[in-house]
Each structure stands twice: as C-alpha cells, then as structure tokens.
Design an enzyme around this catalytic site. Structure first.
Site, PDB file in Angstrom:
ATOM      1  N   LEU A 277       0.809  -1.221   0.000  1.00  0.00           N
ATOM      2  CA  LEU A 277       0.000   0.000   0.000  1.00  0.00           C
ATOM      3  C   LEU A 277       0.844   1.275   0.000  1.00  0.00           C
ATOM      4  O   LEU A 277       0.287   2.376   0.040  1.00  0.00           O
ATOM      5  CB  LEU A 277      -0.927   0.007   1.229  1.00  0.00           C
ATOM      6  CG  LEU A 277      -2.025  -1.062   1.221  1.00  0.00           C
ATOM      7  CD1 LEU A 277      -2.758  -1.058   2.554  1.00  0.00           C
ATOM      8  CD2 LEU A 277      -3.011  -0.809   0.084  1.00  0.00           C
ATOM      9  N   ARG A 278       2.175   1.125  -0.038  1.00  0.00           N
ATOM     10  CA  ARG A 278       2.995   2.331  -0.022  1.00  0.00           C
ATOM     11  C   ARG A 278       2.723   3.186  -1.255  1.00  0.00           C
ATOM     12  O   ARG A 278       2.740   4.425  -1.195  1.00  0.00           O
ATOM     13  CB  ARG A 278       4.478   1.970   0.077  1.00  0.00           C
ATOM     14  CG  ARG A 278       5.369   3.200   0.192  1.00  0.00           C
ATOM     15  CD  ARG A 278       6.834   2.846   0.408  1.00  0.00           C
ATOM     16  NE  ARG A 278       7.071   2.441   1.785  1.00  0.00           N
ATOM     17  CZ  ARG A 278       7.508   1.245   2.144  1.00  0.00           C
ATOM     18  NH1 ARG A 278       7.741   0.332   1.222  1.00  0.00           N
ATOM     19  NH2 ARG A 278       7.726   0.951   3.404  1.00  0.00           N
ATOM     20  N   ALA A 279       2.472   2.547  -2.398  1.00  0.00           N
ATOM     21  CA  ALA A 279       2.192   3.303  -3.620  1.00  0.00           C
ATOM     22  C   ALA A 279       0.959   4.181  -3.457  1.00  0.00           C
ATOM     23  O   ALA A 279       0.932   5.334  -3.917  1.00  0.00           O
ATOM     24  CB  ALA A 279       2.004   2.347  -4.796  1.00  0.00           C
TER      25      ALA A 279
END
Length: 651
Positions: A277-279
């Site tokens: 989920l960093r993107a």
C-alpha cells in the site's frame, strides 16, 4: 551573491523539476530517485533546488538543527527546555552530500567506545543524517552504496528519526530531510524492495532536440564564464520560485482529498498491480502536493495523474530484468473509468512536468525479439542466428574458495563489519566494533596490579579488543561464453542462454558485479564491461548471435586482460570465472598458454558438448584452469537437487 546554477535556468527536465518541487512542498512524498544517463544535470538541479528552500531557525550551538519553536526532546545536545530563551539563529536549509564510500558511522554518527569503556563517558559524534535534518540529503550513485547503508538511510527518511546502537548504549535524534538519490542504471539497479522506499522516480534523459541542447550548452558556458553575472539575471525568477514553494507549503494543510479521488488512486494502484500500500500513500501525498503547487484547494484527476506518473513506474518491476516504466494509456483508461461524470477525466494537456513521448517506453526484457518456444530468430550479421532463452531458474551457490575482504554481498565467505563474530583482535585504529567479553578477559588478570579496591574492573586502552566478524562478500563473476557455430548446433544455445541467464539472476541476488566476454569467428569481444547492472547483462545475452569458428584461446586471453584491469580498479573484489563452452578450439592461439594466464583464478567450466561421441575437451580445459566442471546436460538435475535440499533444510 549565491553562485549556484539557478533552478529556473535549467532547460527542460520538466518531470525532474516537478518531482523535486513536490517534495519541497510536502516531505511526506518520500523523496526522489533520479535514474538517468551521465551528463544530464542531475546533480546541478538538486543543488539548485536546495538554494530555493526556505531558511530555517535553529537553536544556536545545537549540532542537530533543533527548531527553537519545537525542539526535539531526545536531542543529544538537549534538553532545550525554554528554548525560546536560548539564542536562535537563521540559516539556509542544509544540503548534505553522502559519498559512495561512506561508512555506517559516518552516516548515522558514532559513539566513542574507547571513552565509554575506559572513562564511562557517553560521547556521541553526529553523522550526516544529523547534518541533513530539515534540509536536503543528496546521494549520488545511490545504487553503488552498500545495501545496509541504503536500508539505514531509507529507514531514517521514513521514520524521521535516526537510531544509533552501540554495545547497550542508545542514542536517537530527529532526522527529517528531503532525500534525493541519483543513479545510472548501466552501473546496476537497486533492489525492488529499496526502489519501493523512494517516493517518486524520474527518468532523466538528455534532449534530442538540437535547439534545446544548444541552449543548455549556451547557458552553461555563460555560467562558467561569470557565475555571479549569470545568477543575477535569474534573481527575479528564483525569488518567484521560492515564494511559490512557500505559498504551496502554506496551502497544503487546507487541500482536500475527497473520497472519490482516494478511490481513484486506489483503483490506479490496483490496476497496475503494485505490491503493498505504499504506492497508494505516496500517490495520495504527491497528489495533495501537486494540488497545492497548482494553487488548488481540492485534488483533481489531473493531480492524481501527475502523481501516479511519478510514483508508480519503479514499483511495477517483477524481476531484475524488467526496466521501470508506465503504460500511460492504461493510466488514462483507469482514470477515465473512475472519474466522476462531471469531471470528464484528465484532458489531453499534459500536467506540469510533461509526459514521456509515446513509444519511448523501455522494453521489459531490455533486448530484441525472442520466441517463447525457445526457437531462434533472425539476428545481425548475415547467416548468424540469435537463440531465445527460457525463463531463468534457481541455481546452487557457486563461491570463491577461502575468506576474502571484499564488498558486502551474499556469495563467498569474507571478513566484514557485519556478520557473525568469529573471534577478537587488538585494534589497529579506533575501535568501531568492540568485543566486550574479550576486552574484560584481557583486563581481568591485571586488576590486582592496577590496585582495584571495589566492584568493577579497571580498564586501560591497551585492554580493548575488537570483534572479528565473518559474513559474505560479492564477487566479480566474469562470463566467457562460446558463441561459435558449434554451439548453435541442435539449438544448444537456447539451453546455454537459459543457464547463463539463471546465473545472471543469481549474481544479482548475491550483489555481484558481472562482466561478459563472447568469442566467435576470429576474436573475443568484451560485450559487457564489469558492472552491477544485471539488466544490461541480460540484454546483451538475449541479443547474442552465434556462428563462425571457435577462438577459445582468444576468449581466455581477453578474460585475463579484464581481470588484470579489475584487480587494479577494485583489488578487494575476488573474481569467479565462468567459462561456457564445448571445449573445441578451431581458431586462435595456444589454449594451454592462454589458460596459464588465468592460473589461481577460481572458476567454473560449463561443458556444452553433447551427442553420442564426446571428446571431453571441456573437461581438459577445466583441468588446465583448475576449475570445477559442470556438464550442461546435468544443470537441470543440479538445480532440482539444490531445490530439494533447500526444502529439506526448511522442513
């Protein structure tokens, strides 16, 4: 007057400018990784941006740049209670450059262990992370840094705090900075896990427009002739840029990210199949910063598109042979499908920073056309053929015998600063990694002579011992590949290329440098000088044609020349020679004499001979080289046995 090349005077490079400005507006974006060829003004533009950042107020005499309005409660130079009564000074935002050869102590700071043990004094010397606090940390050639330094650097950037642990003594301090890394992909890639830690990425390429190139040179010559006069011409533009950054920072807190835009971001990230989920977080923060930069109070589809173009390309790699890239037609499709009806989706006008020209997307495999069935396609050079390679597979560990002192990696045994402790020794210089037990044992027999009268030991500097550690190093794996006509028979080259591709992947995972020599016809060619770029190696291999005679001795002589030059350039990196051949020599000089030039070099000979009648020439070559012989036909069995062994170990 400031004589840094002005940011406003940089010609082109719109994507790079935008990525840096978004990070200047919002540090939450997470930094910028600039990938590009040499001579594209990467360093110039980063230094120019630092000059435009707002000045900061710091507590006077604080080595950690504490903010007088909100001092760090854990500051090693603190406490700064009542800091408003302490003299404060205003200074420009710091620009700190991290050299490639920096040590962990230089980056994070170090404790004076000798004073801690002998005097009981906790003396901490801050590192570059402390110097960069509230400024810019610039890492040129970040892909050449040791992996543990990159991990440490990115952890500090993500947490905003630097932790230093030395023998039960802990120090922490704030470390919030704009992180900018540059790299030339030809010199090696970052691991995908580390790529993901950079917020944005940009491909920096020199313009192919002659007029634009001429203007770049014109401005650079003018700057070099009279930096002060050149900078004076851009004072107004630079002031306007600094004011724009300050206004965008002030506006950022009030920018709204509505749920439909957040769902749009999630849809785009899911559509590109990025991991984790960093993107999504980075894209959301970049979209907020872009809206603030454009003077908007609400994130729009244009902001999401601009953010996604910079935050997603480097997160789409699935293996080391893939080049970063983004299908912008898919991006537009995803945005159109999720845009509110009254929004109309992104228009045809590129947002600030422009777009990559259509058709400029790098090939995923970095090479020419191949067939999925393992056949051959037409290649350069008359009747020569180019064999396709199958997907790479796991390989067993092939290591250099003995214990080295090379760069940290995962192949051969090595004495390193990280790894398991195997002993202790007297330090030759300042103690970096003390061996506490050995130090105490060295001091214990002398306590009566030193007049100890109470608890605790009396330590002296000559009692100090440092730990001897053993870990793993990366090596130089030099491939010498037979590309003659005999190798092309019965499509053996497909199997050969698959094997070499698998070894290339293994070299990437073990942090090796790689090089490749091919021999065919009358000569041997260095098709890939030693590099850390496995992507470049795979591209050269896939495009490798076969045909002609077999100048085996020329290939060995060329290998000896390359290794001799590399020993001068990087003497601590031990080589591993991998010769892939059937052993036939139908051209060139004396093979025995050529093999003698490689005496003492650890090596592997992959025997590619097949058919009912075997001459055993590759085996004789292995004996001459003192190398291990691996028949090409047994490779699959070796890999299978290795995988079974690993599964048994895991069970």
């Amino acid at each position: 007057m400031n004589t840094t090349f002005p940011f406003s005077a940089v010609v082109g490079m719109d994507d790079l400018k935008l990525a840096l400005l978004l990070n200047a507006v919002s540090p939450r974006v997470g930094g910028v990784l600039v990938r590009g060829e040499k001579g594209t003004a990467k360093s110039t533009i980063v230094r120019a941006l630092a000059a435009q950042l707002p000045a900061v107020d710091v507590v006077a005499a604080c080595r950690f740049a504490c903010d007088p309005a909100a001092p760090d409660p854990s500051c090693p130079d603190g406490p700064h209670d009542g800091a408003h009564d302490v003299p404060a000074v205003r200074r420009p935002a710091a620009l700190v450059e991290l050299p490639v050869g920096a040590s962990e102590d230089r980056l994070s700071g170090s404790l004076d262990v000798e004073r801690a043990l002998t005097e009981g004094v906790r003396a901490f010397e801050p590192g570059l992370l402390a110097a960069a606090h509230r400024g810019v940390l610039y890492v040129d050639e970040v892909n050449l840094l040791h992996d543990h330094l990159v991990d440490l650097l990115l952890d500090a950037a993500a947490l905003g705090t630097c932790y230093v642990e030395r023998e039960s003594v802990s120090v922490r301090h704030a470390a919030r900075f704009l992180l900018v890394g540059t790299m030339n992909p030809e010199e090696g890639e970052l691991r995908p896990q580390l790529l993901d830690r950079f917020g944005l990425t940009v491909e920096a390429r020199a313009s192919r427009d002659p007029r634009e190139r001429a203007e770049v040179v014109r401005r650079r010559l003018a700057f070099e002739a009279d930096p002060v006069a050149f900078a004076a011409r851009w004072v107004d533009a630079e002031k306007a840029l600094a004011d724009h950054i300050a206004r965008a920072r002030d506006r950022l807190g009030g920018v709204r990210l509505l749920d439909e835009r957040l769902e749009q971001i999630a849809t785009v990230c899911a559509g590109f199949e990025v991991d984790g989920l960093r993107a999504d977080l980075v894209t959301a923060n970049a979209a907020l910063a872009h809206a603030a930069w454009e003077g908007r109070d609400e994130v729009t589809a244009d902001d999401v598109r601009a953010a996604a173009r910079l935050s997603l390309p480097h997160r789409r790699r699935r293996d080391p042979f893939d080049a970063p890239g983004l299908d912008e037609s898919l991006l537009d499709e995803l945005l159109d499908n999720t845009s509110p009806e009254d929004d109309g989706g992104p228009d045809d006008t590129p947002p600030s920073g422009g777009t990559r020209p259509e058709g400029d997307e790098p090939s995923p495999d970095g090479g020419g056309e191949t067939k999925s069935d393992g056949g051959q396609v037409d290649g350069p050079g008359g009747g020569d053929s180019v064999a396709a390679a199958a997907a790479p597979h796991a390989v067993p560990l092939l290591e250099v015998p003995g214990v080295g002192d090379g760069a940290a990696g995962r192949r051969s045994r090595s004495r390193t600063s990280r790894g398991r402790v195997t002993g202790a020794r007297r330090p030759e210089t300042r103690v970096r990694h003390p061996h506490v037990l050995a130090t105490l044992l060295a001091a214990a027999p002398h306590q009566r002579a030193r007049g100890r009268s109470g608890p605790g030991l009396v330590l002296r500097p000559d009692d100090l011992r440092e730990a001897v550690r053993e870990g793993r190093e990366g090596n130089l794996v030099l491939f010498v590949v037979d590309a003659s006509g005999s190798m092309a028979a019965r499509r053996r080259m497909t199997t050969v290329k698959t094997a070499v591709l698998s070894l290339l992947l293994d070299a990437y995972q073990r942090r090796d440098k790689i090089g490749m020599i091919t021999f065919r016809g009358r000569d041997a060619d260095l098709v890939l000088p030693p590099t850390s770029s496995v992507e470049a190696g795979a591209a050269r291999l896939r495009a490798l044609p076969t045909g002609g005679r077999t100048p085996l001795s020329a290939g060995l002589v060329r290998a000896a020349e390359v290794l001799r030059a590399e020993r001068l350039r990087d003497p601590s990196r031990r080589p591993l020679l991998v010769v892939v051949t059937d052993g036939r020599a139908t051209a060139g000089g004396d093979v025995d004499r050529a093999a003698g030039l490689l005496a003492g070099t650890a090596g592997i000979v992959v025997d590619c001979e097949d058919g009912p009648v075997r001459l055993g020439l590759a085996g004789k070559l292995a004996v001459r080289l003192g190398a291990r012989l691996i028949p090409l036909g047994d490779l699959d069995g070796i890999f299978r046995d290795h995988r079974k062994h690993e599964r048994r170990k895991a069970a």
